[in-house]
Design an enzyme around this catalytic site. Structure first.
Site, PDB file in Angstrom:
ATOM      1  N   ARG A  47       0.794  -1.370  -0.281  1.00 64.86           N
ATOM      2  CA  ARG A  47      -0.057   0.030  -0.049  1.00 64.86           C
ATOM      3  C   ARG A  47       0.886   1.360  -0.019  1.00 64.86           C
ATOM      4  O   ARG A  47       2.099   1.157   0.317  1.00 64.86           O
ATOM      5  CB  ARG A  47      -0.979   0.056   1.331  1.00 64.86           C
ATOM      6  CG  ARG A  47      -0.760  -0.782   2.447  1.00 64.86           C
ATOM      7  CD  ARG A  47       0.352  -0.036   3.296  1.00 64.86           C
ATOM      8  NE  ARG A  47       0.309   1.260   3.130  1.00 64.86           N
ATOM      9  CZ  ARG A  47       1.137   2.475   3.550  1.00 64.86           C
ATOM     10  NH1 ARG A  47       2.275   2.174   3.837  1.00 64.86           N
ATOM     11  NH2 ARG A  47       0.836   3.710   3.776  1.00 64.86           N
ATOM     12  N   GLY A  48       0.278   2.394  -0.125  1.00 63.27           N
ATOM     13  CA  GLY A  48       0.991   3.685  -0.172  1.00 63.27           C
ATOM     14  C   GLY A  48       1.037   3.964  -1.727  1.00 63.27           C
ATOM     15  O   GLY A  48       1.480   3.104  -2.595  1.00 63.27           O
ATOM     16  N   ALA A  49       0.996   5.359  -2.146  1.00 62.96           N
ATOM     17  CA  ALA A  49       0.575   5.523  -3.608  1.00 62.96           C
ATOM     18  C   ALA A  49       2.127   5.055  -4.553  1.00 62.96           C
ATOM     19  O   ALA A  49       1.448   4.490  -5.426  1.00 62.96           O
ATOM     20  CB  ALA A  49       0.366   7.023  -3.615  1.00 62.96           C
ATOM     21  N   ARG A  90      -7.114  -0.547  -6.889  1.00 60.39           N
ATOM     22  CA  ARG A  90      -7.667   0.486  -5.974  1.00 60.39           C
ATOM     23  C   ARG A  90      -7.677   1.596  -6.683  1.00 60.39           C
ATOM     24  O   ARG A  90      -6.908   1.993  -7.757  1.00 60.39           O
ATOM     25  CB  ARG A  90      -6.212   0.746  -4.852  1.00 60.39           C
ATOM     26  CG  ARG A  90      -6.326  -0.280  -4.043  1.00 60.39           C
ATOM     27  CD  ARG A  90      -5.465  -0.111  -2.774  1.00 60.39           C
ATOM     28  NE  ARG A  90      -6.251   0.675  -1.786  1.00 60.39           N
ATOM     29  CZ  ARG A  90      -5.460   1.403  -0.636  1.00 60.39           C
ATOM     30  NH1 ARG A  90      -4.381   1.081  -0.749  1.00 60.39           N
ATOM     31  NH2 ARG A  90      -6.399   1.971   0.383  1.00 60.39           N
ATOM     32  N   GLN A 208      -2.043   2.392   9.976  1.00 60.19           N
ATOM     33  CA  GLN A 208      -0.816   2.528   9.339  1.00 60.19           C
ATOM     34  C   GLN A 208       0.218   3.134  10.175  1.00 60.19           C
ATOM     35  O   GLN A 208       1.480   3.198  10.042  1.00 60.19           O
ATOM     36  CB  GLN A 208      -0.896   3.390   7.944  1.00 60.19           C
ATOM     37  CG  GLN A 208      -1.380   2.519   6.757  1.00 60.19           C
ATOM     38  CD  GLN A 208      -2.903   2.673   6.652  1.00 60.19           C
ATOM     39  OE1 GLN A 208      -3.633   2.970   7.511  1.00 60.19           O
ATOM     40  NE2 GLN A 208      -3.645   2.782   5.416  1.00 60.19           N
ATOM     41  N   ASP A 249      -2.140  10.787  -2.426  1.00 57.51           N
ATOM     42  CA  ASP A 249      -2.620   9.860  -3.208  1.00 57.51           C
ATOM     43  C   ASP A 249      -3.107  10.445  -4.461  1.00 57.51           C
ATOM     44  O   ASP A 249      -2.834   9.868  -5.587  1.00 57.51           O
ATOM     45  CB  ASP A 249      -3.633   8.835  -2.469  1.00 57.51           C
ATOM     46  CG  ASP A 249      -3.101   7.936  -1.350  1.00 57.51           C
ATOM     47  OD1 ASP A 249      -3.044   8.618  -0.409  1.00 57.51           O
ATOM     48  OD2 ASP A 249      -2.587   6.931  -1.710  1.00 57.51           O
ATOM     49  N   ASN A 259      -5.746  12.202   0.426  1.00 62.07           N
ATOM     50  CA  ASN A 259      -5.040  11.127   1.109  1.00 62.07           C
ATOM     51  C   ASN A 259      -5.806  10.636   2.215  1.00 62.07           C
ATOM     52  O   ASN A 259      -6.690  10.594   2.175  1.00 62.07           O
ATOM     53  CB  ASN A 259      -3.812  12.290   2.073  1.00 62.07           C
ATOM     54  CG  ASN A 259      -2.664  11.715   2.408  1.00 62.07           C
ATOM     55  OD1 ASN A 259      -1.915  10.760   1.891  1.00 62.07           O
ATOM     56  ND2 ASN A 259      -2.392  11.924   3.596  1.00 62.07           N
TER      57      ASN A 259
HETATM   58  O1  MRU Z   1      -4.621   3.180   1.924  1.00 63.83           O
HETATM   59  P1  MRU Z   1      -3.359   3.329   1.951  1.00 63.83           P
HETATM   60  O2  MRU Z   1      -2.194   2.872   3.121  1.00 63.83           O
HETATM   61  O3  MRU Z   1      -2.450   2.824   0.634  1.00 63.83           O
HETATM   62  O4  MRU Z   1      -2.920   4.929   1.958  1.00 63.83           O
HETATM   63  C1  MRU Z   1      -1.783   5.421   1.866  1.00 63.83           C
HETATM   64  C2  MRU Z   1      -1.821   7.041   2.013  1.00 63.83           C
HETATM   65  O5  MRU Z   1      -2.814   7.500   2.001  1.00 63.83           O
HETATM   66  C3  MRU Z   1      -0.451   7.797   2.116  1.00 63.83           C
HETATM   67  O6  MRU Z   1      -0.464   8.924   3.026  1.00 63.83           O
HETATM   68  C4  MRU Z   1       0.054   8.090   0.812  1.00 63.83           C
HETATM   69  O7  MRU Z   1      -0.013   7.144  -0.226  1.00 63.83           O
HETATM   70  C5  MRU Z   1       1.108   8.799   0.410  1.00 63.83           C
HETATM   71  S1  MRU Z   1       2.766   8.030   0.909  1.00 63.83           S
HETATM   72  C6  MRU Z   1       3.817   8.059  -0.019  1.00 63.83           C
END
Ligand code: MRU
Length: 344
Positions: A47-49, A90, A208, A249, A259
């Protein structure tokens, strides 16, 4: 200390660090097809963009590798189908579609120039693997550059030796190909001994903050404290926070930022307490096709993420709303940092 990496790629598989299990267990999930990578993205093993964009790029490559192994015909339609499959995993982080668009372009350009690709598919496979690796390596460089942009700005605009920083979600090495976005900024400030303290929101419901950010921070001995999301306002009121820094994101043309759910509330609190609110992201998070935040697709995730903790149900049978992201309007953001510049 071993570097944190959410993904390990090779020619025939992608190993994905199962982030649902961290920090208690270190388990690597193996993916050999685009469908398996898409599943890992949906289930949030990764996960994470930026990290899901990188995973999707490798997933795209693996689909073509599989096609060659199984004698399946390589066609433009396969590129379209593979992209659509991964993009569905996603909906909110645009980095996913950004990465698969590049993989599709490489494929289509190669097919146009090499009509006999099915007789000799190796050059296409090499080109696709190289592209995925490039997207991966490139993100590491972007992380460093955007973090440097932010550090420079912060040093100049917030006149203190050391900072007390609030962050939300996980934006670190686990979420990217490098040191992270917001957490990259924190890492660089820490290297300069300019972090007095980091306050990490636990980030309900997926945690997270408490599972992943807390793990990254403590591993590197960055002074940090975990707080429940609803405590952020009180910390600000008490004068215990100097600024907020988060990742993104998807960023629209007018600078609205999608985000992790809860980010909007933190931005409102920061504004009410006259605290700087910073966003750090690579250009791959910028979506020029979307004008304002209202048009960003917001993912809704399963109710069980809210009603259960580690598989134990804590709530009675009740309706649940589980928006995974929210949108912070540009007006609430002091500055956005990209690898190539600052938007104030
Ligand atoms: O649902 P997630 O854990 O994928 O969401 C991640 C986030 O919202 C982060 O803050 C975002 O991707 C920026 S991280 C480099």
């Amino acid at each position: 200390m071993q570097k944190i990496t959410p993904l390990k790629a090779s020619r025939d598989r992608l190993l994905i660090l199962d982030q649902r299990k961290l920090p208690l267990e270190t388990i690597w999930v193996e993916a050999n097809t685009a469908a398996q990578v898409a599943h890992s993205i949906t289930e949030m093993h990764v996960r994470g963009a930026p990290a899901i964009g990188i995973a999707a790029a490798y997933g795209f490559y693996l689909e073509f590798w599989q096609a060659v192994q199984t004698g399946k015909k390589i066609t433009p339609a396969l590129a379209e189908k593979t992209k659509a499959l991964l993009d569905r995993a996603r909906p909110t982080a645009v980095n996913l579609m950004w990465a698969t668009a590049q993989m599709r372009e490489v494929t289509l350009a190669h097919l146009a120039a090499n009509p006999d690709v099915n007789k000799n598919p190796l050059p296409l496979l090499l080109a696709l693997y190289d592209k995925a690796s490039e997207i991966h390596a490139d993100d590491a460089e972007r992380c460093l550059k955007m973090s440097e942009q932010a550090v420079q700005y912060i040093r100049h605009h917030i006149k203190k030796d050391k900072y007390r920083i609030l962050t939300h979600c996980n934006t670190g090495a686990l979420a990217t190909g490098g040191i992270g976005t917001a957490l990259g900024v924190i890492r660089l400030l820490h290297r300069e001994s300019r972090v007095e303290h980091v306050f990490a929101n636990e980030t309900r419901p997926y945690l997270q903050g408490s599972r992943l950010t807390a793990w990254e921070l403590t591993r590197e001995k960055i002074p940090a404290t975990l707080i429940v999301d609803s405590m952020a306002g009180w910390m600000m009121k008490r004068g215990e926070i100097d600024f907020v820094v988060v990742g993104a994101d998807r960023i629209t043309r007018r600078g609205d930022v999608a985000n992790k759910i809860g980010t909007y509330a933190v931005s409102v609190l920061a504004k009410a307490h006259k605290l700087p609110f910073f966003v750090v992201a690579p250009r791959s998070t910028y979506d020029a096709s979307i004008g304002s935040g209202e048009d960003i697709p917001i993912e809704e995730r399963p109710a069980t993420e809210v009603t259960q903790v580690q598989g134990i149900t804590l709530a009675p049978k009740i309706n649940v709303r589980n928006y995974s992201f929210d949108v912070t309007p540009r007006e609430n953001i002091t500055a956005l940092f990209f690898e190539d510049g600052v938007l104030v």
